[in-house]
Every structure is written in C-alpha cells, then in structure tokens.
Design an enzyme around this catalytic site. Sequence first.
Site, PDB file in Angstrom:
ATOM      1  N   MET A 321       0.818  -1.214   0.000  1.00  0.00           N
ATOM      2  CA  MET A 321       0.000   0.000   0.000  1.00  0.00           C
ATOM      3  C   MET A 321       0.853   1.266   0.000  1.00  0.00           C
ATOM      4  O   MET A 321       0.682   2.134  -0.853  1.00  0.00           O
ATOM      5  CB  MET A 321      -0.931   0.013   1.224  1.00  0.00           C
ATOM      6  N   ASP A 340      11.134   3.462   4.541  1.00  0.00           N
ATOM      7  CA  ASP A 340      10.906   2.075   4.942  1.00  0.00           C
ATOM      8  C   ASP A 340      12.130   1.609   5.731  1.00  0.00           C
ATOM      9  O   ASP A 340      13.144   2.308   5.795  1.00  0.00           O
ATOM     10  CB  ASP A 340      10.682   1.178   3.712  1.00  0.00           C
ATOM     11  N   GLU A 395       0.180  -3.951  10.111  1.00  0.00           N
ATOM     12  CA  GLU A 395      -1.088  -3.778  10.823  1.00  0.00           C
ATOM     13  C   GLU A 395      -0.935  -4.325  12.248  1.00  0.00           C
ATOM     14  O   GLU A 395      -1.363  -5.446  12.559  1.00  0.00           O
ATOM     15  CB  GLU A 395      -2.192  -4.521  10.036  1.00  0.00           C
ATOM     16  N   LYS A 400       2.666   0.383  15.415  1.00  0.00           N
ATOM     17  CA  LYS A 400       2.225   1.691  14.923  1.00  0.00           C
ATOM     18  C   LYS A 400       2.369   2.741  16.038  1.00  0.00           C
ATOM     19  O   LYS A 400       2.827   3.857  15.797  1.00  0.00           O
ATOM     20  CB  LYS A 400       0.774   1.624  14.422  1.00  0.00           C
ATOM     21  N   SER A 422      -6.451  -0.649   8.276  1.00  0.00           N
ATOM     22  CA  SER A 422      -7.761  -1.091   7.808  1.00  0.00           C
ATOM     23  C   SER A 422      -8.602  -1.655   8.938  1.00  0.00           C
ATOM     24  O   SER A 422      -9.771  -1.943   8.732  1.00  0.00           O
ATOM     25  CB  SER A 422      -7.615  -2.114   6.675  1.00  0.00           C
ATOM     26  N   HIS A 443      -8.029   5.687   4.487  1.00  0.00           N
ATOM     27  CA  HIS A 443      -8.049   4.277   4.126  1.00  0.00           C
ATOM     28  C   HIS A 443      -8.160   4.115   2.612  1.00  0.00           C
ATOM     29  O   HIS A 443      -9.240   4.245   2.034  1.00  0.00           O
ATOM     30  CB  HIS A 443      -9.209   3.568   4.849  1.00  0.00           C
ATOM     31  N   ASN A 446      -6.856  -1.199  -2.462  1.00  0.00           N
ATOM     32  CA  ASN A 446      -5.870  -1.843  -3.310  1.00  0.00           C
ATOM     33  C   ASN A 446      -6.551  -2.328  -4.598  1.00  0.00           C
ATOM     34  O   ASN A 446      -7.588  -2.980  -4.497  1.00  0.00           O
ATOM     35  CB  ASN A 446      -5.310  -3.048  -2.519  1.00  0.00           C
ATOM     36  N   ASN A 493     -15.201  -2.487   3.763  1.00  0.00           N
ATOM     37  CA  ASN A 493     -14.825  -3.859   4.113  1.00  0.00           C
ATOM     38  C   ASN A 493     -15.911  -4.540   4.933  1.00  0.00           C
ATOM     39  O   ASN A 493     -16.149  -5.738   4.807  1.00  0.00           O
ATOM     40  CB  ASN A 493     -13.509  -3.880   4.895  1.00  0.00           C
TER      41      ASN A 493
HETATM   42  P1  NAI Z   1       3.113  -4.633   3.859  1.00  0.00           P
HETATM   43  O1  NAI Z   1       3.468  -5.690   4.808  1.00  0.00           O
HETATM   44  O2  NAI Z   1       3.108  -4.938   2.392  1.00  0.00           O
HETATM   45  O3  NAI Z   1       4.072  -3.381   4.051  1.00  0.00           O
HETATM   46  C1  NAI Z   1       4.437  -2.858   5.273  1.00  0.00           C
HETATM   47  C2  NAI Z   1       5.761  -2.156   5.089  1.00  0.00           C
HETATM   48  O4  NAI Z   1       6.035  -1.379   6.234  1.00  0.00           O
HETATM   49  C3  NAI Z   1       6.953  -3.097   4.903  1.00  0.00           C
HETATM   50  O5  NAI Z   1       7.645  -2.727   3.727  1.00  0.00           O
HETATM   51  C4  NAI Z   1       7.821  -2.865   6.146  1.00  0.00           C
HETATM   52  O6  NAI Z   1       9.205  -2.965   5.859  1.00  0.00           O
HETATM   53  C5  NAI Z   1       7.433  -1.455   6.506  1.00  0.00           C
HETATM   54  N1  NAI Z   1       7.612  -1.130   7.923  1.00  0.00           N
HETATM   55  C6  NAI Z   1       7.183  -1.831   8.999  1.00  0.00           C
HETATM   56  N2  NAI Z   1       7.501  -1.186  10.123  1.00  0.00           N
HETATM   57  C7  NAI Z   1       8.147  -0.059   9.771  1.00  0.00           C
HETATM   58  C8  NAI Z   1       8.714   1.034  10.469  1.00  0.00           C
HETATM   59  N3  NAI Z   1       8.671   1.075  11.789  1.00  0.00           N
HETATM   60  N4  NAI Z   1       9.292   2.027   9.776  1.00  0.00           N
HETATM   61  C9  NAI Z   1       9.337   1.993   8.433  1.00  0.00           C
HETATM   62  N5  NAI Z   1       8.798   0.995   7.717  1.00  0.00           N
HETATM   63  C10 NAI Z   1       8.217  -0.018   8.358  1.00  0.00           C
HETATM   64  O7  NAI Z   1       1.700  -4.085   4.318  1.00  0.00           O
HETATM   65  P2  NAI Z   1       0.520  -3.432   3.477  1.00  0.00           P
HETATM   66  O8  NAI Z   1      -0.352  -4.495   2.932  1.00  0.00           O
HETATM   67  O9  NAI Z   1       1.081  -2.418   2.567  1.00  0.00           O
HETATM   68  O10 NAI Z   1      -0.308  -2.720   4.616  1.00  0.00           O
HETATM   69  C11 NAI Z   1       0.111  -1.532   5.222  1.00  0.00           C
HETATM   70  C12 NAI Z   1      -1.044  -0.896   5.938  1.00  0.00           C
HETATM   71  O11 NAI Z   1      -2.088  -0.645   5.013  1.00  0.00           O
HETATM   72  C13 NAI Z   1      -1.663  -1.756   7.025  1.00  0.00           C
HETATM   73  O12 NAI Z   1      -2.052  -0.922   8.073  1.00  0.00           O
HETATM   74  C14 NAI Z   1      -2.866  -2.394   6.335  1.00  0.00           C
HETATM   75  O13 NAI Z   1      -3.886  -2.729   7.245  1.00  0.00           O
HETATM   76  C15 NAI Z   1      -3.303  -1.263   5.449  1.00  0.00           C
HETATM   77  N6  NAI Z   1      -4.080  -1.652   4.261  1.00  0.00           N
HETATM   78  C16 NAI Z   1      -3.731  -2.722   3.514  1.00  0.00           C
HETATM   79  C17 NAI Z   1      -4.467  -3.035   2.378  1.00  0.00           C
HETATM   80  C18 NAI Z   1      -4.076  -4.174   1.503  1.00  0.00           C
HETATM   81  O14 NAI Z   1      -4.858  -4.549   0.622  1.00  0.00           O
HETATM   82  N7  NAI Z   1      -2.898  -4.730   1.656  1.00  0.00           N
HETATM   83  C19 NAI Z   1      -5.655  -2.244   1.985  1.00  0.00           C
HETATM   84  C20 NAI Z   1      -5.875  -1.093   2.816  1.00  0.00           C
HETATM   85  C21 NAI Z   1      -5.126  -0.830   3.928  1.00  0.00           C
END
Ligand code: NAI
Length: 688
Positions: A321, A340, A395, A400, A422, A443, A446, A493
């Site tokens: 995301m 990141d 998440e 967070k 989410s 929010h 994707n 959702n």
């Molecule tokens: P993901 O697991 O693909 O990416 C998370 C990223 O955050 C990773 O690249 C990780 O290295 C980085 N990260 C973790 N802790 C960190 C920190 N302290 N500092 C810097 N970087 C850090 O997760 P995704 O799927 O992108 O989800 C991210 C957020 O978006 C979550 O809160 C999720 O609930 C929300 N979300 C996800 C959707 C989806 O379809 N995947 C849709 C809508 C919201």
Amino acid sequence: MDTGMTDKTYKHWQLEQDEENFVWLHLDKADSSTNTLSEAVLMELEDALNYLHRQPPRGLVIRSAKENGFIAGADIGEFTHFESQHAALEAIQRGHRIFNLLESLNCPTIALIHGYCLGGGMEMALACRYRIAEDSPETRLGLPEVRLGIHPGFGGTVRALKAAGPLTALNIMLTGRSFSARAAKKMRLVHYAVPRRHLLNAARSILRKPPKQTPLPWWLKLLNHRLLRPWIAKYMVKTVAKKAARAHYPAPYALIDLWQHYADDREQMLREEAASVASLLVGKTAQNLIRVFGLQETLKGLGRKLDGKPKYVHVIGGGVMGGDIAAWCALQGYQVSIQDREHETLGRVIQRAFDLYKKRLKKPRLISTTLDRLMPDLPGHALARADVVIEAIFEDVEVKRELFRAIEPQMKADALLCTNTSSIPLEALAEALKKPERLVGLHFFNPVAKMPLIEIVRGKSSSEENVQRASAFAKSISRLPLPVTSSPGFLVNRVLMPYLIEAVILAEEGVPLKVIDDEAVEFGMPMGPIELADTVGLDICLKVADILSQNMDISVPEKLRTLVERSQLGKKTGQGFYAFKKGKPVKTAPDKDYIPPADLQERLILRMVNEVIACLRDGVVDNADLADAGIIFGTGFAPFRGGPMHYLQDRGTQQVYKMLEQLQQRYGQRFTPDSGWQQWLEQEADNG
Ligand code: NAI
C-alpha cells in the site's frame, strides 16, 4: 483580441462583432464555474443564431470565456426532471433545432476549443464547419454520454459519423473516452490542434480564407455501406457484450442499432437519434447512472479546497500500500518522500512507480520529472518538512504506536498525520500522540491507482478541521473522500465481508465457483466474489474476516482458513480458490444439467444490503446516499442499480425484508434482518 463593438449581451452569452464583420460568440454561463448547456443557455443561443440568420456575418467563432474549458456537456441536473418520455423528447428536439440552425448558417463557423469539450459541447462543435482545439494537456474532447446510460442526442451521432467515419466515431461514442487535441485531430474530430498563442489568429485566417474541407477517404465511407453495416454491427455488439450486458446497459446497443438501420438517411437518423435518447433518458439505467454521477459530485464536494495546499507528503512503510500511495501522490504533483526499514523495499517502490508512470504518462520526459518527485528516504529525513504524513506500516497496534511516539516530535506542528490502517480503531493509535486530534484515517483501497475511493476515518479524537483537511487532500490526489467513523471494517470492508463469506459458504456447499461468480456478475458486480477474494489475496481476506468476526456476527469459513494454511493465497501465489494461468483464473464450466440454487443471487446480495442497513444504524456514514456512493466507488457495486440502498428502495423495502426473513428461516441467523430495517420500512410506509 480586437473586440470592436458589442452587439448583443445575454445572461450567458456575449455576441461581439468586429470590424471584419466576424462574430465572436462567447459562452460564460452565469453563476457557474463551468459551462454546461442548460435549457437557458440553449434558448439564448437559439435567439443569437436566429439573429445571425437574419443578418449573416462574414464568419462566426464560438468560444468559451471560462478559463477551465469550452463546454463540459449538457446540464445533467436537468436530466432528472423530465415528467415523461414526451417531455424528454421535446427537450432533445429543441437541441436538434438549435444545432441545425448553427449548422445551416450561411457563413464559415468555427468552434474554438480549450479545456473540456465534452458531450453536448462536442456536439455543438461538430455542428460548426471547423473545429480548432488548443494543443495543451488540459484539452479533453469526447462524447462520454454512454457513461450516463444514453448516447449523443443533439445530432452528435450523425455528425460524429460524418466527421470521423463509422469505426472511429462509434468507438469514441461506445467507449465514452476523452482525447487530447492531437489525438482528436488524428481521428478527424477536430481540424486543427494549435498552441494557445495561435488560437485567435488561426480562427481569423480560416474565416478570411476558409480552406476546403477534405472529405472522408472512400474506404472509410465504404464501411457505411448498407451491405457491410450488419456485419460490422454484429462484431461491435459482440465486443460491447463482453463489457456491458444489454439488459443492464442498453445505450451502446441502441447506438449500434441506430447506425446499422438509419445511417443511409441523415434526416431519419436524426429523428431516430432523438427518439432513442428520449427513451433511454427516462429508463432506469440512465436515471441511476445520472444518480451515480450526482453522488460522485457530492463526494468531490466533501473535499472542498482549503487554504494552504500541502506540498510535501511523507509516506512511512513502502509495502503493497505505502509504495503505491507514494507513487500515486507523486503522479498527482506532490513532492513525496517514502520511508521504509529496508533498502530493497524502496527499490521495489521505485520500480513499481516507474511501471505505473510508463503506462500513464508514456513520454520519457514526463516520466522522469514525475520520478524526480518521488524520493526514497530510508532514514526519514524528509519527515520534518512534510505537510502530510501517511503511515502504512504493518497492521499492528504496538508497532504503529511506537512509530507515532517516535515521529511526532519531529513533525511540523501543523502537519496532518494519517494512517492507512484497515482495522485498528483510531483511538487506540491516537493514545500514543501528544496531539491526538491530528490523527485521521486515510483508508486507501488496493490497487491504489485504480480504486477511486478513500475512506476518511474520523476517530473520536480527530479534530473536525483535520477531517476536512484529509478530505481535501484526498480530492487533491483525484480520489473521492468518504467520511466514515472509526468502527471495525469502516464501511466498505464491513459490507463486502458478509458477501465474500456467503460466497465461500456456497462454495463449501458444493456450488461450482464459476456459477457463484457468474451470478454476481449477472447482478452487475464487476467481478465475482470468489475471483475478487483470490485477487485481493486470501491471507488479507482472512485477516479482515478474523478482525471483523470479533465485533460482528460472522463466522469465518473453514475453507478460507485451510487455503491460507496451505499458502494458497490466490492470484499472487498462482493458486487460491481458482488456479491462475498468466494472471487469469481458470474457471471450469459446471455440468450441463447442473441447476444452481434459485436463491443464490439473493443470498449474496442481501447479506450486503443487510450490512449497509446496519452501518447506517451505527452511523458509520451520515446517510443512505453516502452509503450508496461508498459501496459503488469502493466495491464497484452495479452502478446501473444506483447503489444498494437505492436498489432496496427501488425493489421495495418491504419485499426485500420479507425475502431476508425467508433466507433467515432457510439458512439461520446470519440472515437475521438488522434492527435498522425498521426505520426504512416505516419510511416506505410513510411514503405510501
Ligand atoms: P506490507 O506488509 O506490504 O508493508 C508494510 C511495510 O512497512 C513493509 O515494507 C515494512 O518494511 C514497513 N515497515 C514496517 N515497520 C516499519 C517502520 N517502523 N518504519 C518503516 N517501515 C516499516 O503491508 P501493506 O499491505 O502495505 O499494509 C500496510 C497498511 O495498510 C496496514 O495498516 C494495512 O492494514 C493497510 N491496508 C492494507 C491493504 C491491503 O490490501 N494490503 C488495503 C488497505 C489498507
């Protein structure tokens, strides 16, 4: 411009005659930022054209006095007020009469176009002898009527076919796409595409010495031959049917019929065009699509501009995301930094951004300037200058919270902090902040570049001003903001999940996957629920389902859990409910004598509707219109049905309620009507 004397001033038009006896007719629709062809605008135009018929000038130029464009189309608000098909026909025939007056003027006529030139505006331009469009990225020309469930109705079908030839014209009208000035010139929709500084001179020199019009080449005309038309029409119907079912979207089929049967006789085709549009216009599909257009405008209105547009956006978390959010914001003109924990992740973000820009921007110069706006920032140095910070890390509440504690002291005092969570209540995250009022949920869905909606999540501690700022920010990145409260699953959702779960239950009962998906598509969903779950990723579906099941009365089907345990996560692993080949699900047809359960579609759709009612009772969104807008733009819910609440009211609340009760008797408590139904039943009874 040398304006000479002013001859006539109307409320919306201004007619100026210069010393060369050229008339310049400027449209500046009163009390509106955009020019549209309302009844009043057209009536005045008719008066001006009658005057010009009586006193023909040496030439006429029609242009807009508005900075943002020529004419955006008909006044859609007026489309919903027709009392009968006859009233609609009369209004359309008036348009025909006026554009015929324009076309039959005894002097060269020019439409001088900048910015939007769409729908009725394009039809007006087509009634001019010459069309000159400004060659700039802002210029967009097209005939998008089909998106409102109609087709061009002011003679535009006939004139577009004449100008561009049948294949191109039908393609323009059937897709409803809009084009740049150069593309429009290639398609013969306009004669010239010139830079702004040459527009006026180009118009003058054409009026002084009108160039000969080049007719369509013979091979394009040949396609209009009555012996070829049925074959081409058949092919076109087949192509359209892949995208839009005739029963749901009659307009494109009506357009093809019109051309196939009447292209030989201009006058008859004009008459039939008017009749066809009048009948479409009062039909349910057009009225619902017009409603959806209105809902879209409502959402845009929620993101009103605020003072001090943000400039710098900092995104933390470059995963699925965050990476795409950062790329999208840079594409929309922001200076973006993406942070990141890992180098490799940031590399992947830039690669994905490059792929997106290549697809969207095409030109290497534009791609590289856009990439320049997206800066990988492993240590997070740019955080301190950001106006908007978007968090999209794992998440996990604690992770967070920890991040928020660390970044808040480094942020600008007035920076907006947004989370893409989410499922985590905003209050739980805001606890970690010294200024909890600055946190708002943003929010995204994707894939970010495709989904038009963003839920703007208001936590108990979010300040109203920040909710407004977040909405304005969403609008500034060409997304529709939908304000929701911070409750599990928000709106989209939460409503989608019971529908997906019901689909999995049906699969567990042995209903073939293809049958389940086909039924949903038949209802009007863009993709079936099983294919959708596979596309989103079954791990993500399971996670959302597990979280929602803590607060909602849903039980997560075993089948979903088993597939995730086997790492069969859907499209991304090549196997989920379906096996995927080259990114496409392999769907096996059911046995010839298989009969699907008669209530299959009801089971899928009514679980969704029941949940929308529950969301309204809980106050997740403010009203039924916003619920409809959210579900249409967040899930693609059959737009021609006008949204789930509109669908309910259209079918009859009482009747749908009874159906739900029957399903409850048959399948148990998951179909129990929510207590919120009472309000809608009473409302229907009150309205008689
Ligand atoms: P993901 O697991 O693909 O990416 C998370 C990223 O955050 C990773 O690249 C990780 O290295 C980085 N990260 C973790 N802790 C960190 C920190 N302290 N500092 C810097 N970087 C850090 O997760 P995704 O799927 O992108 O989800 C991210 C957020 O978006 C979550 O809160 C999720 O609930 C929300 N979300 C996800 C959707 C989806 O379809 N995947 C849709 C809508 C919201």
